[in-house]
Design a protein around this motif. Structure first.
Motif, PDB file in Angstrom:
ATOM      1  N   LEU A  68      37.921  43.652  36.383  1.00  0.00           N
ATOM      2  CA  LEU A  68      37.446  44.879  37.016  1.00  0.00           C
ATOM      3  C   LEU A  68      36.237  44.497  37.864  1.00  0.00           C
ATOM      4  O   LEU A  68      35.184  44.164  37.345  1.00  0.00           O
ATOM      5  N   ARG A  69      36.428  44.516  39.181  1.00  0.00           N
ATOM      6  CA  ARG A  69      35.391  44.045  40.090  1.00  0.00           C
ATOM      7  C   ARG A  69      34.810  45.215  40.858  1.00  0.00           C
ATOM      8  O   ARG A  69      35.534  46.136  41.253  1.00  0.00           O
ATOM      9  N   ILE A  70      33.481  45.187  41.045  1.00  0.00           N
ATOM     10  CA  ILE A  70      32.792  46.193  41.857  1.00  0.00           C
ATOM     11  C   ILE A  70      32.099  45.449  42.989  1.00  0.00           C
ATOM     12  O   ILE A  70      31.292  44.555  42.747  1.00  0.00           O
ATOM     13  N   ASP A  71      32.431  45.814  44.235  1.00  0.00           N
ATOM     14  CA  ASP A  71      31.814  45.104  45.360  1.00  0.00           C
ATOM     15  C   ASP A  71      30.473  45.757  45.715  1.00  0.00           C
ATOM     16  O   ASP A  71      30.024  46.703  45.078  1.00  0.00           O
ATOM     17  N   ALA A  72      29.827  45.226  46.740  1.00  0.00           N
ATOM     18  CA  ALA A  72      28.480  45.671  47.113  1.00  0.00           C
ATOM     19  C   ALA A  72      28.458  47.119  47.589  1.00  0.00           C
ATOM     20  O   ALA A  72      27.440  47.799  47.473  1.00  0.00           O
ATOM     21  N   GLN A  73      29.579  47.615  48.110  1.00  0.00           N
ATOM     22  CA  GLN A  73      29.633  48.994  48.586  1.00  0.00           C
ATOM     23  C   GLN A  73      29.997  49.979  47.469  1.00  0.00           C
ATOM     24  O   GLN A  73      30.059  51.180  47.693  1.00  0.00           O
ATOM     25  N   GLY A  74      30.260  49.476  46.258  1.00  0.00           N
ATOM     26  CA  GLY A  74      30.594  50.344  45.139  1.00  0.00           C
ATOM     27  C   GLY A  74      32.080  50.577  44.958  1.00  0.00           C
ATOM     28  O   GLY A  74      32.479  51.398  44.138  1.00  0.00           O
ATOM     29  N   GLN A 104      41.389  43.169  27.220  1.00  0.00           N
ATOM     30  CA  GLN A 104      40.008  42.747  27.424  1.00  0.00           C
ATOM     31  C   GLN A 104      39.651  42.975  28.884  1.00  0.00           C
ATOM     32  O   GLN A 104      40.277  42.409  29.781  1.00  0.00           O
ATOM     33  N   ILE A 105      38.617  43.782  29.116  1.00  0.00           N
ATOM     34  CA  ILE A 105      38.194  44.118  30.474  1.00  0.00           C
ATOM     35  C   ILE A 105      36.957  43.299  30.807  1.00  0.00           C
ATOM     36  O   ILE A 105      35.964  43.324  30.080  1.00  0.00           O
ATOM     37  N   LYS A 106      37.045  42.562  31.914  1.00  0.00           N
ATOM     38  CA  LYS A 106      35.926  41.740  32.382  1.00  0.00           C
ATOM     39  C   LYS A 106      35.351  42.392  33.631  1.00  0.00           C
ATOM     40  O   LYS A 106      35.953  42.354  34.697  1.00  0.00           O
ATOM     41  N   LEU A 107      34.196  43.010  33.478  1.00  0.00           N
ATOM     42  CA  LEU A 107      33.534  43.702  34.580  1.00  0.00           C
ATOM     43  C   LEU A 107      32.707  42.690  35.370  1.00  0.00           C
ATOM     44  O   LEU A 107      31.804  42.058  34.824  1.00  0.00           O
ATOM     45  N   LYS A 108      33.028  42.566  36.653  1.00  0.00           N
ATOM     46  CA  LYS A 108      32.339  41.601  37.523  1.00  0.00           C
ATOM     47  C   LYS A 108      31.693  42.345  38.694  1.00  0.00           C
ATOM     48  O   LYS A 108      32.298  42.501  39.744  1.00  0.00           O
ATOM     49  N   PRO A 109      30.465  42.811  38.527  1.00  0.00           N
ATOM     50  CA  PRO A 109      29.808  43.480  39.657  1.00  0.00           C
ATOM     51  C   PRO A 109      29.250  42.458  40.649  1.00  0.00           C
ATOM     52  O   PRO A 109      28.848  41.362  40.276  1.00  0.00           O
ATOM     53  N   ASP A 110      29.251  42.836  41.908  1.00  0.00           N
ATOM     54  CA  ASP A 110      28.646  42.013  42.947  1.00  0.00           C
ATOM     55  C   ASP A 110      27.130  42.031  42.752  1.00  0.00           C
ATOM     56  O   ASP A 110      26.573  42.934  42.144  1.00  0.00           O
ATOM     57  N   ARG A 111      26.464  41.016  43.274  1.00  0.00           N
ATOM     58  CA  ARG A 111      24.999  40.948  43.135  1.00  0.00           C
ATOM     59  C   ARG A 111      24.303  42.118  43.805  1.00  0.00           C
ATOM     60  O   ARG A 111      23.257  42.565  43.360  1.00  0.00           O
ATOM     61  N   MET A 112      24.870  42.639  44.860  1.00  0.00           N
ATOM     62  CA  MET A 112      24.233  43.715  45.612  1.00  0.00           C
ATOM     63  C   MET A 112      24.738  45.102  45.195  1.00  0.00           C
ATOM     64  O   MET A 112      24.375  46.103  45.803  1.00  0.00           O
ATOM     65  N   THR A 113      25.542  45.178  44.140  1.00  0.00           N
ATOM     66  CA  THR A 113      26.051  46.464  43.661  1.00  0.00           C
ATOM     67  C   THR A 113      24.903  47.282  43.083  1.00  0.00           C
ATOM     68  O   THR A 113      24.042  46.748  42.375  1.00  0.00           O
ATOM     69  N   TYR A 115      23.092  49.823  40.586  1.00  0.00           N
ATOM     70  CA  TYR A 115      23.202  49.956  39.139  1.00  0.00           C
ATOM     71  C   TYR A 115      23.997  51.204  38.750  1.00  0.00           C
ATOM     72  O   TYR A 115      24.719  51.203  37.765  1.00  0.00           O
ATOM     73  N   LYS A 116      23.891  52.254  39.540  1.00  0.00           N
ATOM     74  CA  LYS A 116      24.580  53.501  39.188  1.00  0.00           C
ATOM     75  C   LYS A 116      26.090  53.315  39.155  1.00  0.00           C
ATOM     76  O   LYS A 116      26.773  53.944  38.340  1.00  0.00           O
ATOM     77  N   ASP A 117      26.634  52.426  40.001  1.00  0.00           N
ATOM     78  CA  ASP A 117      28.078  52.194  40.003  1.00  0.00           C
ATOM     79  C   ASP A 117      28.517  51.475  38.726  1.00  0.00           C
ATOM     80  O   ASP A 117      29.526  51.826  38.114  1.00  0.00           O
ATOM     81  N   VAL A 118      27.733  50.492  38.315  1.00  0.00           N
ATOM     82  CA  VAL A 118      28.049  49.759  37.082  1.00  0.00           C
ATOM     83  C   VAL A 118      27.868  50.681  35.880  1.00  0.00           C
ATOM     84  O   VAL A 118      28.705  50.700  34.967  1.00  0.00           O
ATOM     85  N   ALA A 119      26.814  51.484  35.882  1.00  0.00           N
ATOM     86  CA  ALA A 119      26.556  52.397  34.773  1.00  0.00           C
ATOM     87  C   ALA A 119      27.656  53.447  34.661  1.00  0.00           C
ATOM     88  O   ALA A 119      28.048  53.837  33.553  1.00  0.00           O
ATOM     89  N   MET A 120      28.199  53.912  35.793  1.00  0.00           N
ATOM     90  CA  MET A 120      29.284  54.895  35.777  1.00  0.00           C
ATOM     91  C   MET A 120      30.520  54.305  35.117  1.00  0.00           C
ATOM     92  O   MET A 120      31.164  54.946  34.275  1.00  0.00           O
ATOM     93  N   VAL A 121      30.859  53.065  35.452  1.00  0.00           N
ATOM     94  CA  VAL A 121      32.032  52.417  34.872  1.00  0.00           C
ATOM     95  C   VAL A 121      31.826  52.200  33.372  1.00  0.00           C
ATOM     96  O   VAL A 121      32.723  52.478  32.559  1.00  0.00           O
ATOM     97  N   MET A 122      30.647  51.735  32.980  1.00  0.00           N
ATOM     98  CA  MET A 122      30.371  51.498  31.566  1.00  0.00           C
ATOM     99  C   MET A 122      30.366  52.808  30.773  1.00  0.00           C
ATOM    100  O   MET A 122      30.888  52.862  29.652  1.00  0.00           O
ATOM    101  N   LYS A 132      36.712  46.592  24.127  1.00  0.00           N
ATOM    102  CA  LYS A 132      36.717  45.204  24.604  1.00  0.00           C
ATOM    103  C   LYS A 132      36.382  45.146  26.080  1.00  0.00           C
ATOM    104  O   LYS A 132      37.240  44.981  26.932  1.00  0.00           O
ATOM    105  N   ILE A 133      35.085  45.302  26.370  1.00  0.00           N
ATOM    106  CA  ILE A 133      34.619  45.229  27.755  1.00  0.00           C
ATOM    107  C   ILE A 133      33.375  44.369  27.801  1.00  0.00           C
ATOM    108  O   ILE A 133      32.538  44.425  26.889  1.00  0.00           O
ATOM    109  N   GLY A 134      33.281  43.556  28.805  1.00  0.00           N
ATOM    110  CA  GLY A 134      32.134  42.683  28.954  1.00  0.00           C
ATOM    111  C   GLY A 134      31.752  42.536  30.406  1.00  0.00           C
ATOM    112  O   GLY A 134      32.585  42.695  31.304  1.00  0.00           O
ATOM    113  N   ILE A 135      30.476  42.272  30.661  1.00  0.00           N
ATOM    114  CA  ILE A 135      29.987  42.076  32.024  1.00  0.00           C
ATOM    115  C   ILE A 135      29.870  40.583  32.289  1.00  0.00           C
ATOM    116  O   ILE A 135      29.234  39.864  31.533  1.00  0.00           O
ATOM    117  N   ILE A 136      30.478  40.153  33.352  1.00  0.00           N
ATOM    118  CA  ILE A 136      30.411  38.755  33.767  1.00  0.00           C
ATOM    119  C   ILE A 136      29.538  38.706  35.015  1.00  0.00           C
ATOM    120  O   ILE A 136      29.803  39.383  35.996  1.00  0.00           O
TER     121      ILE A 136
END
Length: 141
Positions: A68-74, A104-113, A115-122, A132-136
């Motif tokens: 599960l990837r989140i890019d810089a634009q969300g 198993q879900i591997k959350l991979k946010p971009d460096r420029m993402t 925080y609100k986008d990552v927090a919404m997914v979590m 079974k979710i983890g941030i990579i």
């Protein structure tokens, strides 16, 4: 303690020598007592381990790994497939949460993402009981 007085009667100075042997003996006894009474450090960690054999696997198919990837634009990508909106992500999470052995879900946010986008997914994953979710992270600049 003892006092040594000079034997020469013409000597007016009195020589006082303190017998150090009893003092040293008392100090050594105290040192030994302190060493004996110091508690032994215990660095043990108490862990409650499960007893018995693990339950048998009901499903022969092992759980999958979801990227599960989140890019810089969300924008969110599920195994490199773009997800249209939050409802589509919720439907995918519902599918995962209904399985007895969750993927198993591997959350991979971009460096420029943001925080609100990552927090919404979590938060969505937590609300739907995804366990079974983890941030990579990628720490390379």
């Amino acid at each position: 303690m003892s006092m040594n007085v000079g034997s020469n009667k013409h000597d007016d100075d009195v020589i006082i020598d303190v017998n150090m042997t009893p003092l040293i003996d008392v100090m050594l006894v105290l040192l030994i007592m302190f060493i004996i009474t110091i508690p032994i450090p215990n660095n043990a960690i108490n862990i409650n381990l499960p007893n018995g054999t693990p339950p048998p696997q009901v499903n022969d198919k092992p759980p999958e790994s979801v990227d599960l990837r989140i890019d810089a634009q969300g924008k969110i990508f599920w195994n490199e497939q773009p997800i249209a909106d939050r409802q589509a992500l919720e439907a995918l999470f519902q599918n995962v949460s209904t399985k007895s052995d969750q993927d198993q879900i591997k959350l991979k946010p971009d460096r420029m993402t943001e925080y609100k986008d990552v927090a919404m997914v979590m938060a969505l994953a937590q609300r739907l009981n995804i366990t079974k979710i983890g941030i990579i992270s990628n720490n390379t600049p």
